[in-house]
Write an enzyme that holds these catalytic residues in place. Structure first.
Site, PDB file in Angstrom:
ATOM      1  CD  GLU A 249      -2.727  -0.988   2.629  1.00  0.00           C
ATOM      2  OE1 GLU A 249      -2.841   0.116   3.184  1.00  0.00           O
ATOM      3  OE2 GLU A 249      -3.327  -1.996   3.016  1.00  0.00           O
ATOM      4  CE  LYS A 251       5.421   4.417   7.078  1.00  0.00           C
ATOM      5  NZ  LYS A 251       5.148   5.736   7.613  1.00  0.00           N
ATOM      6  CD  GLU A 301      -1.110   8.218   8.201  1.00  0.00           C
ATOM      7  OE1 GLU A 301      -1.465   7.288   8.953  1.00  0.00           O
ATOM      8  OE2 GLU A 301      -0.053   8.846   8.358  1.00  0.00           O
TER       9      GLU A 301
HETATM   10  P1  AMP Z   1       6.077   4.743  11.253  1.00  0.00           P
HETATM   11  O1  AMP Z   1       5.389   5.861  12.015  1.00  0.00           O
HETATM   12  O2  AMP Z   1       7.179   5.180  10.360  1.00  0.00           O
HETATM   13  O3  AMP Z   1       6.440   3.564  12.137  1.00  0.00           O
HETATM   14  O4  AMP Z   1       4.976   4.142  10.243  1.00  0.00           O
HETATM   15  C1  AMP Z   1       3.766   3.636  10.675  1.00  0.00           C
HETATM   16  C2  AMP Z   1       2.684   4.642  10.374  1.00  0.00           C
HETATM   17  O5  AMP Z   1       2.479   4.757   8.961  1.00  0.00           O
HETATM   18  C3  AMP Z   1       1.315   4.208  10.849  1.00  0.00           C
HETATM   19  O6  AMP Z   1       1.151   4.473  12.217  1.00  0.00           O
HETATM   20  C4  AMP Z   1       0.386   5.043   9.994  1.00  0.00           C
HETATM   21  O7  AMP Z   1       0.160   6.285  10.623  1.00  0.00           O
HETATM   22  C5  AMP Z   1       1.194   5.324   8.743  1.00  0.00           C
HETATM   23  N1  AMP Z   1       0.611   4.771   7.498  1.00  0.00           N
HETATM   24  C6  AMP Z   1       0.540   5.459   6.346  1.00  0.00           C
HETATM   25  N2  AMP Z   1      -0.003   4.713   5.383  1.00  0.00           N
HETATM   26  C7  AMP Z   1      -0.302   3.510   5.925  1.00  0.00           C
HETATM   27  C8  AMP Z   1      -0.879   2.309   5.414  1.00  0.00           C
HETATM   28  N3  AMP Z   1      -1.247   2.202   4.137  1.00  0.00           N
HETATM   29  N4  AMP Z   1      -1.021   1.260   6.274  1.00  0.00           N
HETATM   30  C9  AMP Z   1      -0.635   1.360   7.569  1.00  0.00           C
HETATM   31  N5  AMP Z   1      -0.071   2.477   8.104  1.00  0.00           N
HETATM   32  C10 AMP Z   1       0.093   3.542   7.291  1.00  0.00           C
END
Ligand code: AMP
Length: 588
Positions: A249, A251, A301
Site C-alpha cells: 500500500e 504509506k 491516515e
Molecule cells: P512509522 O510511524 O514510520 O512507524 O509508520 C507507521 C505509520 O504509517 C502508521 O502508524 C500510519 O500512521 C502510517 N501509514 C501510512 N499509510 C499507511 C498504510 N497504508 N497502512 C498502515 N499504516 C500507514
C-alpha cells in the site's frame, strides 16, 4: 481503603528501579484490594482518574498546586515557589511543608481512597470563571488531612506526573501474578491491547479471574492499541520476507486515525489515544454518512490535500488541524482526506482475527467511496520489480514510501505489536539516510554565547520496551530556530525533575533533568557505537551503547506520541544493522 496505604505502596515503588521488585510490590498489594478500589488505584498510579483515552485530565498547573500548598501549610507563596524552583517537583515541596506539624482538628476527616477520588473528581469538573480557585481549594481540602507522604502523591496525581516508574507492562505482570498464572499473561495483555483500559482489565481480573479477561472484546469507544510495522532495507528483501508475494500500500504522510463509528456518535483517536474528533469533524461526518452499517472501527491516515489540485500535502499541513482554536477556519483552509487501510470491527463482529485481505474487502463492502473518504491505494505484487514500480508510483503521488502487508491466512491485526506481517519501506532508506528518529527529551544543557540563558542543547533518549527503560542516544543542538529556542521552557519545564528520572540510564549529566514525556523528531547521518550513551548498552560492545551522529531536529514535535512510543532501542539496532549491511556491500 486508607489513602495512606496506597501512598506507602507508591513510595515503595518509587524507591526501586528493579522491575521484578516493582511487580512483587504491586502483586502483593493488588491481592488485598476489592475490584472497585483496584480500578481507581490503577488510574491513580498513572496520575489519572480515568483511562488514557478518556480525554479529560486533572492536569493542574504546578503554580496552582503551589498555591494550595502555601494555603494549607500557611507558608508564604514566595517561599513555596523558591522551594519548587530548587526541587522541580510540587510533590517534593508538599512533602516538606504539609502535615509535618499536623494538628488533628475537630474538622479533620480521614483521608480514604473514596474521599480522594471524590475530591479529585471535584477538581476535574470545576468550571466557570473561578474554576482555578475552586480547584485550588478542593486540593487544599485534601492536603489539610494529609501527612507528608500522602501530600507528595496527591500533588503528583493532580499534575499527572507520578514518577513512580510502574509501567503498563509491569502492572499487567503484577495483575497476572496476583489473580491468574504466568501462562495467562498473554491473555491479560491482549485484553489491555484491545481496550486500552488498564483499570477495566484490573477490575475484571480481580472480579472474575482469567475467564472474565477472556470474555473482554473489542468494543466501540475503547480504542485498540495500534499495530505497527517492521522495516527492511530494500524492496527485494521485503517481498522475499513476505514469501515472494504480498500486498503493498501507499504509506501516506499524515496522521493515523482510529475511527469508532457508534450508534450515536463518531470518535476519532490518534495512535496516542487522544480524541481527535474535534480536529476532524468533516472526516467523522463523512465516514458516518458513507458507512452502510451501524457500528464499525476502522483505521486510516488523514492527509491534507491541496484544495485546488487535490495533490497530497506534507505532514506539516495536516498538523494545522491539530490546533485548539479556529477549527472552523482550519477545516475550510486545510481540506483533509482519510485513506482507509483497516477494519477492526463491524456490526458485532471482531475483525482483528480475520486475515488482512478479508478485512480489506470488508472495508470496500461497508463504505461508499467519496472525495474525502477513500481506500488506501494497494496492489498485490509478486516480485521485486513489481514492488519497485509500485514504490515509484507512491513517491510520485507524494507518499513517504510503502507499507507491505502479508496476505497469508495468519495475517491478523496484531493489536499493540510490531512485527513482520507489516513491513515499511521509505524513501529515506533508498537515499541511504537513516530513518528519522522520534526521541524523548530527558535533559537540557544551558547554552552559551547567543544561547546564553536558554537551553542550548538537549539530551535525547530512546526506549527499550524489553527492559522498560530509557537510554540516551545523543546530545541535540542543531535544527532549533529562535521560536523553538524561546519556547523550550514552556514545552519542557513541566517535566523538570531534580534528579535523574528513575526510568533512565545515562552517563552524560545535563544541567536539568526531565521526566521522559516530550518527543521530538530527529534526523541523523549515522548510528555509531558510543561509550557516552546508554541505549542498547552492551548489545554490540561492552560498556558502550548506540549513539546517533550529527543529529538535527526536523522542527516536528511529535505530540501524537508518548515517550514510550518513541523509536525503540531495538529499532535503532535494526537501523544500525541495515547501515552496516549497506556499507559491507552485502547487497551487491
Ligand atoms: P512509522 O510511524 O514510520 O512507524 O509508520 C507507521 C505509520 O504509517 C502508521 O502508524 C500510519 O500512521 C502510517 N501509514 C501510512 N499509510 C499507511 C498504510 N497504508 N497502512 C498502515 N499504516 C500507514
Amino acid at each position: 481503603m486508607d489513602f495512606t496505604d496506597i501512598a506507602k505502596m507508591f513510595d515503595r515503588l518509587e524507591s526501586t528501579s528493579a522491575r521484578l521488585e516493582m511487580t512483587a510490590i504491586l502483586a502483593d498489594f493488588f491481592k488485598d484490594c476489592n475490584p472497585d478500589d483496584l480500578r481507581s488505584i490503577i488510574y491513580l498510579s498513572q496520575g489519572k482518574l480515568h483511562p488514557d483515552f478518556y480525554g479529560v485530565e486533572l492536569g493542574m498547573a504546578d503554580k496552582l498546586v503551589l498555591r494550595a500548598i502555601a494555603f494549607t501549610s500557611g507558608t508564604k507563596d514566595s517561599k513555596v515557589e523558591e522551594m519548587w524552583v530548587k526541587e522541580g517537583d510540587p510533590g517534593a515541596v508538599a512533602e516538606k511543608l504539609i502535615g509535618t506539624k499536623k494538628q488533628m482538628t475537630l474538622f479533620s476527616e480521614p483521608l480514604t481512597l473514596d474521599r480522594v477520588v471524590k475530591g479529585l473528581t471535584l477538581i476535574e469538573t470545576a468550571e466557570g470563571k473561578d474554576s482555578q480557585d475552586k480547584k485550588m481549594k478542593h486540593l487544599a481540602n485534601l492536603l489539610h488531612d494529609s501527612g507528608p507522604l500522602e501530600a507528595r502523591y496527591l500533588c503528583r496525581i493532580v499534575t499527572g506526573r507520578m514518577r513512580i516508574g510502574a509501567s503498563t507492562m509491569t502492572i499487567l505482570d503484577a495483575l497476572s501474578i496476583a489473580f491468574a498464572t504466568k501462562e495467562d499473561r498473554e491473555s491479560v495483555e491482549r485484553a489491555f491491547n484491545v481496550t486500552c483500559d488498564l483499570g477495566l482489565v484490573a477490575e475484571t481480573i480481580c472480579r472474575s479471574g482469567i475467564d472474565g479477561i477472556q470474555r473482554i472484546q473489542v468494543t466501540i469507544g475503547n480504542p485498540i492499541k495500534v499495530m505497527l510495522a517492521e522495516r527492511l532495507p530494500s524492496i527485494g528483501e521485503v517481498v522475499s520476507k513476505m514469501g515472494g508475494e504480498c500486498a503493498i500500500e501507499y504509506k501516506y504522510d499524515g496522521i493515523r486515525a482510529q475511527v469508532h463509528i457508534g450508534k450515536d456518535s463518531v470518535k476519532i483517536y490518534s495512535r496516542r489515544l487522544e480524541d481527535l474528533t474535534p480536529n476532524f469533524p468533516d472526516i467523522a461526518q463523512a465516514l458516518r454518512e458513507h458507512f452502510k452499517g451501524t457500528e464499525a472501527i476502522i483505521e486510516g491516515e488523514c492527509v491534507a490535500v491541496d484544495a485546488e489540485t487535490g495533490y497530497m500535502q506534507s505532514f506539516q499541513e495536516v498538523t494545522h488541524r491539530r490546533r485548539k482554536h479556529g477549527m472552523d477556519d482550519a477545516v475550510k483552509e486545510v481540506p483533509v482526506r482519510i485513506f482507509m487501510f483497516d477494519m477492526l470491527y463491524v456490526d458485532g463482529k471482531d475483525m482483528t482475527t480475520t486475515p488482512y485481505l478479508q478485512r480489506r474487502s470488508a472495508l470496500t463492502e461497508w463504505f461508499d467511496i467519496s472525495d474525502n473518504v477513500q481506500m488506501s491505494t494497494m496492489r498485490i505484487v509478486h516480485s521485486e520489480d513489481e514492488g519497485e514500480e509500485f514504490f515509484e508510483e507512491a513517491i510520485t503521488a507524494r507518499c513517504e514510501g510503502v507499507m507491505a502487508k502479508s496476505i497469508s491466512d495468519d495475517s491478523i491485526y496484531r493489536a499493540g505489536s510490531r512485527g513482520f506481517l507489516w513491513i515499511k519501506y521509505k524513501k529515506d532508506y533508498q537515499e541511504n539516510l537513516t530513518d528519522s528518529f522520534d526521541l524523548s527529551v530527558v535533559g537540557a544543557f544551558y547554552g552559551m554565547g547567543k544561547r546564553a540563558g536558554k537551553y542550548g542543547a538537549l539530551l535525547m533518549a530512546s526506549y527499550d520496551p524489553e527492559i522498560e527503560r530509557f537510554g540516551t542516544v545523543c546530545k541535540l543542538g542543531t535544527g532549533f530556530d529562535d521560536a523553538f529556542l524561546d519556547g523550550m521552557p514552556a514545552l519542557l519545564d513541566g517535566y523538570k525533575t531534580s534528579k535523574r528520572p528513575s526510568s533512565l540510564d545515562a552517563k552524560m549529566i545535563p544541567d536539568v533533568w526531565f521526566e521522559p514525556h516530550v518527543v521530538l523528531e530527529v534526523v541523523a547521518a549515522e548510528i555509531t557505537v558510543s561509550p557516552n550513551h546508554t541505549a542498547g548498552m552492551g548489545m554490540i560492545k561492552d560498556d558502550s551503547g548506540l549513539g546517533i551522529r550529527f543529529p538535527r531536529f526536523t522542527g516536528r514535535v511529535r505530540d501524537d506520541k508518548d515517550a514510550e512510543q518513541c523509536t525503540t532501542v531495538q529499532e535503532i539496532m535494526e537501523m544500525y544493522e541495515m547501515q552496516a549491511h549497506d556499507s559491507t556491500g552485502i547487497d551487491e
